[in-house]
Structure formats: structure tokens, C-alpha cells
Scaffold this motif. Structure first.
Motif, PDB file in Angstrom:
ATOM      1  N   GLN A 110       0.789  -1.253  -0.126  1.00  0.00           N
ATOM      2  CA  GLN A 110      -0.003  -0.008   0.020  1.00  0.00           C
ATOM      3  C   GLN A 110       0.841   1.213   0.041  1.00  0.00           C
ATOM      4  N   HIS A 111       1.929   1.301   0.577  1.00  0.00           N
ATOM      5  CA  HIS A 111       3.022   2.302   0.908  1.00  0.00           C
ATOM      6  C   HIS A 111       3.342   2.788  -0.546  1.00  0.00           C
TER       7      HIS A 111
ATOM      8  N   GLU B 266       2.246   1.727  -3.474  1.00  0.00           N
ATOM      9  CA  GLU B 266       1.049   2.130  -4.552  1.00  0.00           C
ATOM     10  C   GLU B 266       0.951   3.798  -3.931  1.00  0.00           C
ATOM     11  N   ALA B 267       1.001   4.041  -2.744  1.00  0.00           N
ATOM     12  CA  ALA B 267       0.682   5.589  -2.591  1.00  0.00           C
ATOM     13  C   ALA B 267       1.801   6.531  -3.191  1.00  0.00           C
ATOM     14  N   GLU B 268       3.117   5.824  -2.981  1.00  0.00           N
ATOM     15  CA  GLU B 268       4.338   6.608  -3.698  1.00  0.00           C
ATOM     16  C   GLU B 268       3.977   6.749  -5.152  1.00  0.00           C
TER      17      GLU B 268
ATOM     18  N   ARG C 260       1.194   6.400  -6.881  1.00  0.00           N
ATOM     19  CA  ARG C 260       0.206   7.712  -7.401  1.00  0.00           C
ATOM     20  C   ARG C 260       0.792   9.043  -7.214  1.00  0.00           C
ATOM     21  N   MET C 261       1.519   9.495  -6.121  1.00  0.00           N
ATOM     22  CA  MET C 261       2.105  10.798  -5.802  1.00  0.00           C
ATOM     23  C   MET C 261       3.055  10.877  -6.982  1.00  0.00           C
TER      24      MET C 261
END
Length: 847
Positions: free
Chosen positions: A234-235, A237-239, A241-242
Motif C-alpha cells: 500500500q505504501h 502504491e501511494a508513492e 500515485r504521488m
């Protein structure tokens, strides 16, 4: 007439084996028919057969006899009424089963006495079960009386009248003890076995609980790992997306700039550089994710890795590497493999019924093995290197071989180091390591290294069961196998006494010498049949070998008229040794007549039927002579003991007589040069001084042993350090009880009497009671011109003692000359005519 004689010849030609097979089939058929009648019992059959007449039984027409339901007809009705109604009900079925097994044993030509215990047990069980069923039938009337019979009901009523309600308690106790006896006749052993089963069930249940708990913990760890991996994903994927959002903003700015300005090559280069940066960032993210996954997977392995790193770090502290080697030991045999082999061996020898001792009679070693103390090994390594460096002795590498008693440190010195220099610092190393005994081998035989043996801080006990229950011992084809114990490499050390051929043992009091002798005897008992081995036990101390009195009729050889099977008196010991020399001479005569060179070839020839038993030939067992304390015999008898021992040691190997001589005082006046010269195999336990070590081993080292079975063995070559296998007094008692309770030989193995041919002056005048074979013996002696006892034994088919008396009578009559030791007497009569004249003179003298 021809036909009749032919038929008679056929019947007469049936062998005993075929007759026994026919009898066995008949007995099995009888048991089967009785069992059929009991199984098809009907209560109405007996009422019907009472109304039958003899005419109706033999009537051809369909009569009342055909209404009988029993499978065996009228006879079956009578039999089933007797067994089921009168005796013990349907439980009487045990009787035809026993009869069937007797028929089977007869058919297979097996020993009937083997069924005595099962027969007694079966009959007792039949009576007990019938009585229990009769008790419930009398008390509650639960079922028909045919299950217990009148005898069962009657026995139950008598018991109820005598003991009342306590009768069922008595019957219950009898039932429990009967079931226990079915498992094992020894009730204590059965109780222990049931306890063992209970313990095994508890341990299995505890193991199942531990496995279940371990699986739960594993699943919990797997879930935690999955949750951690999910967080990492998840971490990431968040990076990602950023990064995508920042890339879209950058693309928007670039498109605005392209519209307001002319295109130049530099922005393209910048665009490519940004893509490369993004790709590199993604690659770094993937690498980071892979490392995190590896860290998650290695959570369980982290303690082990830390230990290995610590070990490597500690080893890197020194310049010299050390490698630790622990021997795996010999492969263990199956639990019952030795017993199975011994059972097959016992069946091959038909001379006497004998059962070998089972491996269960020995104590099992504890499950935990010898734990290697790495800290102790590293400390000893540091001390050895430090002490040698102080004396400018360079060592390139060290190998540590961990044994049950000592650890051998193999040093690889630099090429310019003198080996004698290392050996001179033995006492310094002993003081530095604070060891009880430190031994240096400079160099190790067969290796280009120097060995330093340092005792372990925690010793391992080598149990005899772990030595005997190995494939090396079980599958050995040695004639007289002896497994002393284990070497430093944890291998079983085994030798063949028939090849050694004699063994000299020395050791101080309490060093393990008596246990070593018990180990030797026990090894031979586990592998040798009493037909092939006899012991002569000489024990001046009177208590060390007393445990083996129980195997007198199976394994011990004695002189005629001996009060005890084990020789404890010095004069008896001298007489026994001289008798053994006479036995040796007689055996050499037999080997000469059989034209063979050793006992193995002679026994093989005799077993194949090539040697005639009527001519005095016989199966020759090996004879192992064990002297537990030589020093006491030498002090009291001296040369009289030394001479027969030296003769036996020089000559007795080929005829199967082997000596095992032990002493606790290996001085030169006990272990003389004559004895040492004929004992190449020597075994040394801990001794008091270097002088004693040199006396027994011709070199030092035994004075540095640490006792309790630690020993050195040599057979003319190098030295081997062994930890003696331990056998307790209780184990020896169980083995001797097992053998002694068996039926032995009717006649014990007796050695020849030596006193009857000692000298002419000691022999009384035997002409007053001349043997009836005197004239026949005189003619044989004159005909062959050989005055020997063995000749009379073979020709006249008489025993040694009688032949010796006849020789004495012939000597007094002037037929043969005086005794000349191992050679035959001279014959003084040249021909039969001279003999006839001599016999006539004797007749006139008697008148």
C-alpha cells in the motif's frame, strides 16, 4: 510272492519323518472334527440319540438318525453333549484348538515340549472363563448354560458358597493376572511395559499438542508477514500515485512551455532525463520492496544467522583456523536384528536346544548424545597456541576430533618445527589446561600431524547396548568377536580374538579392568553358541567372575572332580593350566590325523562327515581361558604357572585355545619377558607410573589415561585409544540368569586329567585291578609301536581317563616306558610273541 515282498518293502521303507507327518495330519483332523461337533451343537440331539436303537443307526433307510443336526452326526452329538453340556460350554472349543496345534507341531517335526506352557495356559483360561460365565449365569441368569457348561456352573457355585460376593473379586483378579501373563510371564516386566505404553501415549499426546501449537504460531507469523507485506505494498502504491501526479503536472508545464516558445533539442534532453530519473526511482522502489520481503522471510532464521556470524567473528580473532569434527558413529542395526540372527544360528546347530540372550537384557543408553562444548574447545585451542607461541613454535592449523572421553587436537606445525620440541612441553600444556591426563602423539601414526589428547570436561558413557546393536557387530563374521567400545572418532572398535590370538590386560585398581573382562565375556555370549565356545575362568580373588557360575552347564569347562566351576585356588589353577596343555596336545593329534592345519578346517571336515567319530574324532569348541589376576598366581606358584601359560601362548592358537590374562600390577616379575613375547595384543587401562606403562605397552601413555574405562590397545602396531563399553553387574546377572535357566548339557565339558601320567613313582601298582581291555590295549600298542592315550581312545572307543589308567597299567607291566610329556611313551615290547610271554608271566604272578 514277489508282489507281497514288494508291498512289504514299500511299507518298511517309510521314513520316520514321513510317519510323523502322517500322525500329525491324523491329529490335526481329529482336532478339526471335534471342533466341528462343538460348533454345531444342538440341545435336542442328545434327547434324540437316547431314543435311537442300534438297528436304526445301521439302517439303510431314512431313519431318525437323519434328524440329528450335528455336523458330525451321532458321534458329534455325543461329543458335543460331553464338551458343551457336561464340561465348559462353548469355551471347550479351546480343547480341539490345542489338539490341532499338537498335530501341526508333529507334522512340522518341532519340539512338543514347546507347547507345554501354551497348553497349561489354554486349559486354565478355559476353566476361568467358563467359571466367570457360570457365576453370572447363577447370579443373574443372563444367558443359556451352554456358554459355561455344568462344570463351569458347578465351579462357580462352589466358589460362591465358600467366599460369597468375594468370589467375583477373586475371579476378576485371576482374569487380570491371566491377561498379564499372556503379554509376558514376568508380571513385573508386563507392568513396566504397560507403564511404557502409557508414557509413550502421553509423550505422543504432548508431541501432538506441541505440533499443533507450533502450527498455530507458524500461521500467526505467516499472517503477520502477509499484513506487513500488504502495508509495504500500500505504501508503494501511494508513492507511485504521488509520482504519477507529479509527472502529470510536469507534463502540463512542458506543454505550456512548448506552446509559448520554439522547440529546441535541450527540452527533449531534459524530458528524457526526467523519464530516466522516474524509471530509476521505480527501480529503487522495487529493490527496496525485494529487500523488505527477504527481511520478512528471514525473521525465523535470524537467530541462527546471528550465531553463525558470531562464530565466524570469534574464529577470525585468531590467525589459526580450527575445524571441529564429531564422528557420527556406526550405523545402528534394527532393534531385533541381532536376536533374529541368533535365532537362525541356534536352529542351525542341532546338538542342544539353546536360546541366545536377547538385546533387551541390556540397558538402553539415554536419548541425549554427547554435547560438544565449543567454548571448551576454543579455550583449549587458545591455551595450546599461546603456550607454543611463547616457545616460538608456529602452528598453521588445528583440527579438533571430539570423542566420548577425550578430544584429539591435530596440530599442523610449520615445516621448520622439530616434533620432539613439542613433545617436551607436555607437562607445561597439562598444567595450562588443568587436565587430569594429557597425552601427546608426535607424530600421529599414519598422519603428518602432531596429536594432543585432552580429556573432555563432560564425559560420555558408552553403553554396551549401543555397541552391540550396530550393523558392524551384528553382521560380523568373526569367530570370536569382541567389541571393546568406541574410539575417538566415535566408531565401534572390534577385534577377533581368534586372530589376535591372546590378550594381555593391565590396569590399576578401579580403572575399569573388571568391567572390560565382563564386556569381553558378554560379547562372546551374544555371538557364540555353547557348542562352539567354552570358558575356563581362573579367579584368585574369588568374587570378580562369580557371576558366571550360572552358565556352568552351557559354557564352562572344568577338570574332573572340580568342586567349583570357577577356579579360585592356586593349586587348582596350576592343575587346570597343565590340563589345558594336555588338551592342546590331544587336539594337535586330532588335527594331525585329520590332515588339517587349524581348528576351523578340522570342524568343517568333521561336520561334513569326513572324520569318523568312532576313531576318536569330535567337534572341537573354542576354549577362552580368562585369568583375572596373574600377579597372585605368580607370587604363589611362579615358574609352575608361567611355563604352561607360555606353552599355551606359543602353540594353542591353531587348536582354538586363547588366553585373556589380566593383572593390576604390571611389573617385570609378573609380566615376564616370556609372557610378553607371546602376547602381541595388549590392553592397558590407567596405570600408576610410566614404568608400568612401558612394561605393558613398551611405551608411555597409559599413565596419562583418566580411568573409568579409558584405555589404550595395541596389537603390534600403533596405539588406539578406546572408551570401554560399560556393562553393569545387574546386566550381567540378567544375561547369566537367562542362559542358566535353560537346559544345559547332560555332561559338562571336562578337560583331561594330567596327574595320572605325571611320573612312574607317583602311580600306585595297578596290577591288582587290571582292566578287562588290558590285553587288547597291549596288542594295539605293540602292533602300532606307539604308547599314547589318544591311540587307545580311538581304537578301543573309550574315554580319556580309562585309557590313561590302562597306560599306567601297561607301564607297570613293562610294556611301555615312562611319561615323556607331550610325546608318546616308548614301547618296550617289540613283537606279539614277546608280549604273549609277558602276559603269561603276569598270569602266573596273579595266581
Amino acid at each position: 510272492m514277489a508282489k507281497k515282498s514288494s508291498s512289504g518293502g514299500f511299507l518298511g521303507g517309510i521314513s520316520e519323518a514321513r510317519k510323523m507327518e502322517i500322525i500329525g495330519i491324523l491329529v490335526m483332523s481329529l482336532g478339526g472334527l471335534i471342533g466341528l461337533s462343538i460348533l454345531s451343537y444342538s440341545a435336542s440331539d442328545y434327547t434324540l440319540i437316547q431314543s435311537l436303537s442300534t438297528e436304526s443307526l445301521f439302517s439303510i433307510d431314512r431313519g431318525p438318525a437323519l434328524r440329528i443336526q450335528n455336523g458330525l452326526g451321532v458321534i458329534g452329538a455325543y461329543l458335543s453333549h460331553f464338551f458343551v453340556y457336561k464340561l465348559f460350554g462353548y469355551v471347550s472349543l479351546i480343547i480341539p484348538i490345542v489338539i490341532f496345534f499338537y498335530g501341526w507341531f508333529i507334522f512340522r517335526n518341532r519340539e512338543i515340549y514347546q507347547l507345554l506352557w501354551p497348553t497349561a495356559y489354554a486349559i486354565w483360561s478355559m476353566v476361568l472363563i467358563s467359571t466367570i460365565l457360570g457365576w453370572f449365569n447363577t447370579e443373574y441368569d443372563w444367558y443359556s448354560s451352554v456358554w459355561s457348561g455344568e462344570a463351569g456352573i458347578g465351579t462357580a457355585r462352589i466358589l460362591q458358597n465358600i467366599t460369597g460376593i468375594g468370589s467375583i473379586v477373586i475371579l476378576a483378579v485371576f482374569l487380570v493376572t491371566t491377561l498379564l501373563a499372556l503379554l509376558d510371564r514376568d508380571l513385573q516386566a508386563t507392568v513396566d511395559r504397560v507403564k511404557g505404553w502409557t508414557t509413550d501415549i502421553k509423550s505422543s499426546f504432548n508431541n501432538w499438542q506441541e505440533d499443533r501449537q507450533r502450527k498455530k504460531e507458524t500461521k500467526k507469523k505467516e499472517k503477520e508477514n502477509e499484513a506487513q507485506q500488504e502495508k509495504v505494498r500500500q505504501h508503494q502504491e501511494a508513492e507511485q500515485r504521488m509520482r504519477q501526479q507529479s509527472n502529470s503536472v510536469n507534463n502540463t508545464e512542458r506543454s505550456v512551455q512548448e506552446k509559448t516558445s520554439t522547440p529546441e533539442p535541450e527540452p527533449r534532453e531534459k524530458e528524457r532525463s526526467i523519464d530516466e530519473i522516474v524509471e530509476q526511482s521505480q527501480q529503487q522502489d522495487r529493490e527496496r520492496m525485494r529487500r523488505q520481503q527477504e527481511q520478512v522471510k528471514s525473521l525465523d532464521q535470524r537467530p541462527r544467522a546471528d550465531i553463525e556470524k558470531k562464530k565466524v567473528a570469534e574464529e577470525e580473532d585468531d590467525d589459526v583456523d580450527i575445524s571441529v569434527y564429531v564422528g557420527e558413529g556406526d550405523e545402528q542395526a534394527d532393534e531385533r536384528e541381532l536376536d533374529k540372527q541368533n535365532q537362525d544360528k541356534a536352529k542351525e546347530v542341532p546338538r542342544v536346544k539353546y536360546k541366545f540372550p536377547t538385546i533387551d537384557l541390556l540397558d538402553s543408553p539415554p536419548n541425549e548424545g554427547n554435547e560438544v562444548d565449543l567454548e571448551e574447545i576454543k579455550e583449549n585451542k587458545r591455551i595450546i597456541l599461546d603456550k607454543l607461541k611463547r616457545h616460538k613454535i608456529e602452528i598453521r592449523s588445528i583440527n579438533a576430533i571430539v570423542g566420548p572421553t577425550v578430544t584429539l587436537y591435530e596440530l599442523d606445525p610449520a615445516p621448520d618445527v622439530k616434533i620432539s620440541k613439542i613433545e617436551s612441553y607436555a607437562n607445561d600444556l597439562k598444567m595450562a589446561t588443568a587436565a587430569k591426563g594429557l597425552r601427546i602423539m608426535a607424530p600421529i601414526p599414519g598422519r603428518s600431524a602432531v596429536g594432543i589428547e585432552v580429556p573432555n570436561g563432560k564425559r560420555e558413557t558408552v553403553y554396551l547396548k549401543s555397541v552391540l546393536n550396530t550393523k558392524k557387530f551384528v553382521e560380523s563374521d568373526y569367530e570370536l568377536p569382541i567389541a571393546f567400545g568406541k574410539t575417538i572418532e566415535n566408531d565401534v572398535f572390534m577385534v577377533d580374538l581368534s586372530l589376535m590370538p591372546h590378550l594381555l590386560i593391565a590396569g590399576a585398581t578401579g580403572s575399569g579392568k573388571t568391567v572390560g573382562i565382563n564386556t569381553i565375556i558378554t560379547c562372546l555370549l551374544y555371538k557364540c553358541h555353547p557348542d562352539d565356545l567354552k570358558f575356563v575362568l581362573i579367579d584368585p580373588k574369588k568374587i570378580e567372575l562369580s557371576l558366571f557360575q550360572k552358565i556352568e552347564t552351557q559354557f564352562l569347562a572344568t577338570i574332573p572332580g572340580a568342586d567349583e566351576p570357577i577356579v579360585t585356588d592356586t593349586s587348582r589353577a596350576q592343575e587346570t593350566l597343565e590340563s589345558l596343555t594336555k588338551e592342546m596336545d590331544e587336539r594337535y593329534d586330532l588335527l594331525k590325523d585329520g590332515m588339517v592345519r587349524d581348528i576351523r578346517a578340522y570342524n568343517k571336515k568333521f561336520d561334513n562327515g569326513e572324520l569318523d567319530e568312532e576313531e576318536g574324532h569330535r567337534h572341537l569348541p573354542y576354549i577362552v581361558v580368562i585369568i583375572d589376576e596373574l600377579a597372585d598366581l605368580m607370587m604363589t606358584a611362579g615358574k609352575q604357572i608361567e611355563e604352561p601359560i607360555a606353552r599355551l601362548a606359543q602353540l594353542a592358537r591353531a587348536v582354538g585355545i586363547h588366553l585373556v590374562v589380566a593383572t593390576q600390577r604390571p611389573s617385570v616379575n609378573v609380566v615376564t619377558g616370556t609372557i610378553k613375547a607371546n602376547f602381541p595384543a595388549r590392553l592397558a587401562y590407567q596405570v600408576a607410573s610410566k614404568v608400568d606403562s612401558r612394561t605393558i605397552l613398551d611405551t608411555g601413555g597409559a599413565d596419562q589415561l583418566i580411568g573409568n574405562g579409558d584405555m589404550l590397545f595395541t596389537n603390534g602396531g600403533g596405539m588406539t585409544r578406546i572408551q570401554n563399553a560399560f556393562v553393569s553387574t545387574e546386566e550381567v546377572e540378567k544375561i547369566t540368569d537367562f542362559i542358566g535357566n535353560q537346559r544345559g548339557y547332560n555332561n559338562k565339558y571336562e578337560l583331561p586329567v594330567i596327574n595320572e601320567e605325571s611320573s612312574s613313582g607317583d602311580i600306585p601298582d595297578p596290577l591288582e585291578d587290571i582292566d578287562e581291555l588290558f590285553e587288547s590295549a597291549a596288542k594295539i600298542i605293540v602292533l602300532h609301536q606307539q604308547g599314547s592315550v589318544s591311540l587307545l581312545q580311538r581304537k578301543l572307543k573309550i574315554g580319556y581317563n580309562r585309557a590313561g589308567r590302562i597306560i599306567d597299567q601297561l607301564f607297570n607291566a613293562g610294556v611301555v616306558g615312562p611319561y615323556q610329556g607331550s610325546t608318546a611313551r616308548d614301547v618296550l615290547v617289540e613283537d606279539e610273541e614277546e608280549l604273549e610271554e609277558l602276559l603269561d608271566e603276569l598270569d602266573e604272578f596273579e595266581r
